[in-house]
Design a protein around this motif. Sequence first.
Motif, mmCIF file in Angstrom:
data_model
loop_
_atom_site.group_PDB
_atom_site.id
_atom_site.type_symbol
_atom_site.label_atom_id
_atom_site.label_comp_id
_atom_site.label_asym_id
_atom_site.label_seq_id
_atom_site.Cartn_x
_atom_site.Cartn_y
_atom_site.Cartn_z
ATOM 1 N N SER A 174 56.538 38.440 77.630
ATOM 2 C CA SER A 174 56.808 37.785 79.054
ATOM 3 C C SER A 174 56.005 37.513 79.837
ATOM 4 C CB SER A 174 57.844 38.959 80.059
ATOM 5 O OG SER A 174 58.268 38.468 80.826
ATOM 6 N N PHE A 175 55.637 36.007 79.752
ATOM 7 C CA PHE A 175 54.417 35.725 80.707
ATOM 8 C C PHE A 175 55.197 34.969 81.930
ATOM 9 C CE2 PHE A 175 52.585 35.134 76.441
ATOM 10 C CZ PHE A 175 51.535 35.813 76.517
ATOM 11 N N LYS A 176 55.344 35.897 82.889
ATOM 12 C CA LYS A 176 56.201 35.681 83.894
ATOM 13 C C LYS A 176 55.478 34.630 85.022
ATOM 14 C CE LYS A 176 59.928 36.064 86.694
ATOM 15 N NZ LYS A 176 60.511 37.542 87.358
ATOM 16 N N ASN A 177 56.076 33.657 85.559
ATOM 17 C CA ASN A 177 55.349 32.651 86.563
ATOM 18 C C ASN A 177 55.349 33.186 87.688
ATOM 19 O OD1 ASN A 177 54.884 30.366 88.133
ATOM 20 N ND2 ASN A 177 54.628 29.364 86.098
ATOM 21 N N ASP A 198 53.974 29.025 80.577
ATOM 22 C CA ASP A 198 54.238 28.627 81.832
ATOM 23 C C ASP A 198 55.318 29.849 82.621
ATOM 24 O OD1 ASP A 198 57.236 27.283 82.063
ATOM 25 O OD2 ASP A 198 55.876 26.501 80.463
ATOM 26 N N GLY A 199 56.180 30.234 81.444
ATOM 27 C CA GLY A 199 56.745 31.398 82.104
ATOM 28 C C GLY A 199 58.054 30.984 82.906
ATOM 29 N N THR A 200 58.439 29.744 82.958
ATOM 30 C CA THR A 200 59.770 29.273 83.550
ATOM 31 C C THR A 200 60.458 28.608 82.612
ATOM 32 O OG1 THR A 200 58.767 26.971 84.087
ATOM 33 C CG2 THR A 200 58.157 28.883 85.401
ATOM 34 N N GLN A 201 61.534 27.998 83.163
ATOM 35 C CA GLN A 201 62.693 27.268 82.357
ATOM 36 C C GLN A 201 62.266 25.850 82.433
ATOM 37 O OE1 GLN A 201 62.589 28.757 85.430
ATOM 38 N NE2 GLN A 201 64.267 28.266 86.915
ATOM 39 N N ALA A 202 61.192 25.544 82.819
ATOM 40 C CA ALA A 202 60.719 23.995 82.643
ATOM 41 C C ALA A 202 60.096 23.768 81.294
ATOM 42 C CB ALA A 202 59.593 23.637 83.606
ATOM 43 N N ASP A 242 38.978 25.893 80.402
ATOM 44 C CA ASP A 242 38.563 24.715 80.910
ATOM 45 C C ASP A 242 39.487 24.259 82.051
ATOM 46 O OD1 ASP A 242 40.189 23.454 79.366
ATOM 47 O OD2 ASP A 242 38.736 22.912 78.051
ATOM 48 N N ASP A 243 39.427 23.297 82.492
ATOM 49 C CA ASP A 243 40.322 22.614 83.473
ATOM 50 C C ASP A 243 41.860 22.041 82.752
ATOM 51 O OD1 ASP A 243 38.787 22.866 85.805
ATOM 52 O OD2 ASP A 243 37.933 20.839 85.418
ATOM 53 N N GLU A 244 41.739 21.915 81.466
ATOM 54 C CA GLU A 244 42.894 21.906 80.841
ATOM 55 C C GLU A 244 43.468 23.103 80.083
ATOM 56 O OE1 GLU A 244 41.435 18.651 78.024
ATOM 57 O OE2 GLU A 244 41.664 17.073 79.810
ATOM 58 N N GLY A 245 43.042 24.097 80.447
ATOM 59 C CA GLY A 245 43.584 25.384 79.928
ATOM 60 C C GLY A 245 43.169 25.745 78.481
ATOM 61 N N THR A 273 47.066 31.985 79.568
ATOM 62 C CA THR A 273 46.952 30.444 79.455
ATOM 63 C C THR A 273 47.352 29.594 80.596
ATOM 64 O OG1 THR A 273 47.280 30.844 77.010
ATOM 65 C CG2 THR A 273 47.602 28.486 78.069
ATOM 66 N N GLY A 274 48.573 29.906 81.256
ATOM 67 C CA GLY A 274 49.122 29.409 82.481
ATOM 68 C C GLY A 274 47.982 29.114 83.494
ATOM 69 N N GLY A 275 47.122 30.237 83.572
ATOM 70 C CA GLY A 275 46.411 30.189 84.821
ATOM 71 C C GLY A 275 45.364 29.195 84.623
ATOM 72 N N GLY A 276 45.036 28.657 83.482
ATOM 73 C CA GLY A 276 44.102 27.447 83.284
ATOM 74 C C GLY A 276 44.795 26.277 83.707
#
Length: 783
Positions: A269-272, A346-350, A607-610, A756-759
């Motif tokens: 569970s990677f919660k955004n 990203d931990g979302t529905q997107a 990096d800037d691209e995660g 990963t989402g943090g990147g």
Amino acid sequence: MTPITSSVFTVSKLALLVAAFIGTNAYGQASRNQYQIEEITVTAQKRDQSIQDVPVSISAYDGALLESLGVAELDTLSEITPGLVIQEQSPNNPGFVIRGITSDSGSSQAAPRVSIYYNGADVSRSRGSYFELFDIERIEVVKGPQATLFGTAASVGALSVITRKPQEEFGAEIKASVGNYSAETLSGFVTGGNSQVQGRLAFSYRQRDGFIRNIAGEAGSQNPDGFDQEDMHGIERTAFRPSLRFTPYEDVTIDLVYTYEKNDDTGTSFKNGLYAPTGGDTSAFSFVEMSGSPLSQEVFGRKDLGVERTVDDLNLTVNWDINQDLTFTSITASRSFDSLEVFDADGTQAWFLEFAEDATGDQFSQEFRMIHQGDKLTTIAGVSYFTEDGSQAVPFSTEESVFLNCLGVFAALGQPCVASDGSVAVLTPILTEGAAQLLPYRLEFENYGETDAYSAFADVTYAVNDALELTVGLRYVREDKNSGYRSDAPASVLTGNELFTVDTDGQIFRAEQDYDDWLPRFNMLYVLNEDINIYATISKGRRSDVLNVTSVRGEDGSGEKSVTEIPAEIIWNYEAGIKGQAFDKSVNYNASVFYQDYSNFQVTLLDDEGVAYAADAGSATNVGAEAEVRALLGADFEIFANLAYLDATIDDDSTNGDLAGNRFRLQPEWTGSVGMFYATELSQGFNLTSSLVYSYRSDVFFEPANAPISGLDISEDSVSLVSARIGIAGADEDWAVNLFASNLLDKEYLVDAGNTGGGFGNPTFVAGAPRFYGIEFKMRFGE
């Protein structure tokens, strides 16, 4: 933690240690020669020794103690071991932290820092190092560089697990439990044989529903008719271990052990922390709406989020007692793993950051060593060979307009990534003027690593007199490395370029390099009296050079090979300690202080691209202290306590760049635990058994930057957990019924943050396990 809280915590711990000694003494002389702690034998120095006679910091646990505490997973060792933190996002992604230094890189091009040994063989590669704890003989956690005897991967320490071996007498056990979240476990063993051949079969099965609800695919979600994802953090793990022991001669023992493990867990569970699920909030502990990619089966090879992982391990160990002074040992081992983890980064529905990691690895090792034990001189000498061939592929899936909008590229259009009602803005019809409704995009990049390592080592211990013992050890290691990288990244319709990474146009970029080094250690053990030993050690550790291969944009716009060499991380460890026993062996204790000096401290950054990459953070320093005590307070009552303090930072020097002055990631300043065992006879034929453990960990940073991401704190406050067991057993321990609970007080805490989402500017948060409880039944047969 505030200074006041820290002081109160420290004083309370010291008070507990004093109380343990006073409480023991209160039993007076009547307890002498009645209650003694059983001597612990370890093999940290490749030979059987009392733990008190080993001049290094080591924590050891036998199988009986692990069972009495209900320890079945590696991460629970953190609760009872000073200076150790094991982080388990999933069996594909464990992190091992010894004295504040983390080893968790999944890249095939980077080396581990902590040696994980399984039946004497190195299995340290992160994606293959996790295994279930069942039918265990002993676990040893050795702290500080142990490269001389454990190899170059043990730059900060080693964790060694030894499984139980077959026995001649018939014996069997069956254990089953049920618990909340529909948890079910079944494990056991059977063993027996004759004087020359003995066999043993051990097995374990565990399954449990997820504890974070995932509403994706349910009514009320953004896609009620879509794929119904399972709840997060569910597990299903199967393992079995057949083993044979041959004793063709009195002085020869041959052990053949095969281990198979299969994991089929639901997703992490990677919660955004920025965008809430439909009808929910951004708390890491509430439900999620992680829908994954609608093309998951096509792109990743698995439709649902989760982990599919198999491990095969084969070990052949031969011990030959040539004479009473000389022993020859051969350890031949192979290990392979294949792990596919599909995760919603990203931990979302997107349909935004949908990834998978497909990691494979094959390892083979061979070690030969001789041990000669004389009256004054003990010599260990050997050679070893280790080869590894691994890869880590990372496929990615997104919808172009969603990806770019969630990164803020289309901010002028005023459409949020995820609206307050949970809906996701798909801007493709607007951007293409109706030419397309969706623009699915996929890419994949992969790194490769091949290593051949050759070592020769010698370790000589000389007893100067009855009180003083000196040890000098040295390992030479040579590594031949071959690193590779490829990227299949097509151009985006909306941007005309890859969304991230640079395409290699069907090529695999490769580089080769050789490295070598000398790794010494110097130990002194001094016997003050029959109850107290003191020791001092100086040792060198080394995390191997990183041969990093990737792709960059060339002048003509195409992908070109980029090779970066990150120099070997070198650590010098200076340590002194004391080990002792008191009150006629009813109390034993140990304490140590250490100073560690790092050069070329390696970190993993995004990096800037995660995309993760290795970097040299410069110099670093680690100062700390550890203490453990164990006491028998009578025939029925035993307590233990431990405490560790760490001050580990990248040196605050301008040459160390942006990370200068930062604490190491996942490094708590304080860790500690206290526990007790109580067992007594209730009536003839019935015994009461119980255990209680309280563990504490101070605050940690989850990323090397020690800084917020998109305004969100990427750290965790102090965490305190309690676990307990109570049961009834037969007088001969041939049966038992236990009630158990972990995280008894149902504390909310984080396992990780950023990720990963943090990147990509969307930090995610991983919740720790809630309260688990259940009932366990056990039956034993035979000896």
